[in-house]
Design an enzyme around this catalytic site. Structure first.
Site, mmCIF file in Angstrom:
data_model
loop_
_atom_site.group_PDB
_atom_site.id
_atom_site.type_symbol
_atom_site.label_atom_id
_atom_site.label_comp_id
_atom_site.label_asym_id
_atom_site.label_seq_id
_atom_site.Cartn_x
_atom_site.Cartn_y
_atom_site.Cartn_z
ATOM 1 N N GLU A 106 5.685 6.335 1.472
ATOM 2 C CA GLU A 106 4.626 6.689 2.438
ATOM 3 C C GLU A 106 3.729 7.763 1.810
ATOM 4 O O GLU A 106 3.474 8.817 2.408
ATOM 5 C CB GLU A 106 5.243 7.201 3.730
ATOM 6 C CG GLU A 106 6.290 6.248 4.288
ATOM 7 C CD GLU A 106 6.901 6.697 5.599
ATOM 8 O OE1 GLU A 106 6.787 5.953 6.575
ATOM 9 O OE2 GLU A 106 7.483 7.788 5.643
ATOM 10 N N CYS A 147 7.426 8.033 15.011
ATOM 11 C CA CYS A 147 6.797 9.359 14.919
ATOM 12 C C CYS A 147 5.334 9.338 15.357
ATOM 13 O O CYS A 147 4.823 10.339 15.874
ATOM 14 C CB CYS A 147 6.891 9.867 13.487
ATOM 15 S SG CYS A 147 6.438 8.631 12.246
HETATM 16 O O1 FUB Z 1 10.443 11.360 8.501
HETATM 17 C C1 FUB Z 1 9.808 11.724 9.708
HETATM 18 C C2 FUB Z 1 8.551 10.934 9.873
HETATM 19 O O2 FUB Z 1 8.856 9.543 9.875
HETATM 20 C C3 FUB Z 1 7.565 11.090 8.745
HETATM 21 O O3 FUB Z 1 6.684 12.144 8.906
HETATM 22 C C4 FUB Z 1 6.875 9.776 8.758
HETATM 23 O O4 FUB Z 1 6.174 9.519 7.580
HETATM 24 C C5 FUB Z 1 8.008 8.826 8.997
HETATM 25 O O5 FUB Z 1 8.703 8.560 7.828
HETATM 26 ZN ZN ZN Z 2 4.103 8.628 11.999
#
Ligand code: FUB
Ligand code: ZN
Length: 628
Positions: free
Chosen positions: A288, A389
């Site tokens: 990501e 999230c």
């Molecule tokens: O790991 C917590 C949250 O979930 C991250 O900020 C997002 O990118 C997702 O992976």
């Molecule tokens: Zn998110």
């Protein structure tokens, strides 16, 4: 420079009022319902047992915390006893399940109580940070202190373990967030311990080799260098921008020049080399993450919603430490495009990834294997995700959006007020010993006309000249004097009763990308003001990639194929597919072409109808030409 808090900037109508109301009336409940179905609220009872559905995940605390924070922002505008009762119930569970020593974490309490703070990537401090942000927001909204007291107690425990006793399995968190949250805790309580603790986490990052699995490079969580030496954005983009936001806070509050330089360089690296035209960041689904400069593929763009929000938060903090319109320009790019696309027009479903191109045929190409060889963002929004999230991040970001609209510098003889964003609103700006009220009357972003009135004492008002502005014009000045233009702002001397009428100079513009942004070469994005437009297959037929628009014919309409959303239409051509009936290839220029009217809709409104092709970057007959 001081922030003007969102509760002092009332959005009274128009574009953002509509979205705040949508979150209040629909999205808040939609996320609540899905979080209830999936056991996220019940998890706060900390009584989950093997065999029960919905086993709590190690960062569910943060999902609910962000939802509470959003609820609190809505409560700041209007109290709602029913909503407060829900939050109070969660807070009671937090208080009940908080350990005597101050520790609170659902997952660790249920499954891992003997190994607190031993695994760097298991998000305990990330969850703590979100809970702290929520607690501050809820105390501010309601005056109720129970949640805040719990989180102050938790902060003290974190301080003891990490800073005093130094007996934890890692020094800095694997997922940043607590840094900026502690600054908020400091801001609300006035207790410098929390500012110091935030600075501690920032100072320690990248200083020593920290715990990480073999697959993880130190860049993934920005631990490859001490933060003051970092100059480029690396790794997981949400983590990165939460960290950079905390760094910008500390740079400002402690007047740390080195940290400020690092923030400035990183911000430029992102916005000049690693950001989509929509403001989305984090192009790679692997990790990501940010990748190398100009790696901005469209069909596989990851561009997580939380990352767009995080960059917005970083930009909002940078505008507090440096008067340069590039920060507000970036925020504007995000909020009207790559952030807003995450929310369906009905307010009920969400994109986690915000692709710049959708080709449904690509989703069916890997027929023989279970997992496609490349990751493609989903074509439709969902109501909830396993890793959810983003939806609650939207719930907290929209109601507090006007947090980023104004800043004020009260250090000189005259308050210097910066107007960064445009919205029908009334802002009460703390100025000197009193306040100055600034009213904006505007239909922005429908058009660029703005009427500003000032009530209260004298001030210098700096109005942002957006990067897209073509002919920023002041049409009327009464009680105000134009002084100068500097760093993307027009400065006016204003006094009580002043009125300024201006036109930001909004027109349709074709935008092209740096040639190193290879996926966009030879193509243009259609924009108008801050809004990026896109083509959809259901309006234009497919394939979209073959469409060539006639730039000079582009025309704005305040309606279009999507209800309540404007459109841009133009003459266009495409090759006649029947010319290729029996051949896959033929001599260039020999196919018949078709003329038709192309219809663009704002990118934020994409994917609200059926599954269909979508693209931002389009072929054009005349690129870079000035349009009427
Ligand atoms: O790991 C917590 C949250 O979930 C991250 O900020 C997002 O990118 C997702 O992976
Ligand atoms: Zn998110």
């Amino acid at each position: 420079m001081e922030k003007v808090r969102f509760n002092d900037v009332k959005i009274t109508g128009g574009f953002w009022r509509k979205r705040i109301d949508l979150v209040r009336n629909t999205t808040l409940k939609a996320v609540y319902d899905r979080f209830s179905d999936t056991g996220r609220f019940a998890a706060f009872r900390c009584d989950w047992k093997e065999g029960m559905p919905n086993k709590p995940h190690y960062f569910w605390d943060s999902d609910v915390a962000k939802w509470i924070e959003g609820a609190a922002y809505l409560l700041q505008e209007k109290r709602d006893p029913e909503l407060e009762a829900i939050v109070d119930g969660i807070v009671d569970n937090i208080e009940k399940n908080q350990w005597e020593d101050g520790y609170f974490n659902i997952y660790y309490t249920l499954f891992a109580k003997d190994r607190r703070f031993t695994r760097r990537d298991e998000h305990e401090l990330y969850c703590a940070g979100h809970l702290m942000e929520a607690a501050v927001a809820y105390a501010e909204a309601t005056g109720k202190k129970k949640f805040l007291d719990c989180m102050v107690k938790y902060a003290a425990y974190i301080e003891k373990r990490f800073k005093t006793d130094c007996d934890t399995g890692f020094v800095t968190p694997g997922h940043e967030e607590i840094e900026l949250a502690l600054v908020k805790l400091y801001g609300f309580t006035g207790d410098e311990r929390w500012l110091e603790l935030s600075r501690f986490f920032i100072d320690k990052r990248g200083v020593s080799d920290e715990q990480r699995p073999d697959w993880m490079k130190p860049e993934y969580n920005q631990s490859h260098l001490p933060v003051r030496e970092q100059r480029t954005a690396e790794g997981h983009s949400v983590r990165a921008c939460y960290l950079y936001s905390g760094m910008a806070d500390i740079a400002r509050l402690t007047e740390d020049g080195e940290l400020k330089e690092a923030c400035k360089a990183i911000f430029d690296d992102i916005t000049r080399k690693k950001m989509y035209v929509t403001g989305g960041i984090g192009s790679s689904s692997g990790g990501e993450a940010f990748t190398v400069p100009y790696d901005l593929p469209n069909i596989i763009s990851y561009t997580e919603t939380c990352a767009a929000i995080a960059l917005g938060m970083f930009a909002g903090r940078m505008q507090l430490i440096e008067a340069d319109s590039k920060y507000a320009d970036t925020l504007e790019r995000i909020i009207y495009n790559g952030f807003l696309s995450s929310l369906s027009l009905d307010g009920r479903s969400f994109f986690y990834e915000n692709p710049l191109e959708i080709l449904p045929c690509m989703h069916t190409r890997d027929v023989s294997i279970k997992n496609p060889a490349i990751h493609l963002p989903p074509m439709r929004r969902s109501e909830v995700f396993g890793c959810s999230c983003c939806p609650p991040n939207i719930v907290r970001f929209i109601p507090s959006i006007s947090d980023y609209f104004y800043t004020v510098d009260n250090s000189g003889n005259l308050p210097l007020i910066y107007m960064h964003q445009f919205a029908e609103s009334t802002a009460k700006i703390p100025a000197g010993k009193g306040s100055v009220t600034i009213k904006q009357k505007t239909k922005f972003p429908e058009n660029g006309k703005l009427a500003v009135t000032v009530k209260g004492g004298k001030a210098m008002l700096a109005v942002r000249i957006p990067s897209w502005s073509d002919g920023f014009k002041v049409s009327d000045l009464s009680g105000a004097i134009f002084v100068r233009k500097e760093k993307g702002y027009a400065f006016f001397n204003v006094s009580d009763g002043a009125e300024i009428k201006l036109d930001l100079g909004m027109r349709i513009r074709l935008v092209e990308a740096d040639p190193y942004a290879r996926f966009d070469c030879g193509r243009v994005a259609v924009t108008r003001g801050p809004v990026v437009y896109c083509l959809e297959g259901c309006d234009n037929g497919e394939p979209l990639r073959d469409i060539k628009i006639k730039a000079k014919s582009l025309r704005y309409k305040d309606d279009g194929p999507v209800r309540d959303v404007p459109s841009i239409v133009c003459e266009a051509t495409r090759r006649y597919a029947d010319s290729f009936k029996n051949e896959l290839y033929k001599e260039a220029g020999t196919a018949a072409t078709l003329d038709f009217e192309a219809v663009f809709i704002p990118y934020y409104a994409m994917a609200n109808r059926k599954e269909t092709e979508m693209q931002v970057w389009t072929l054009a007959e005349a690129s870079g030409k000035r349009l009427g």
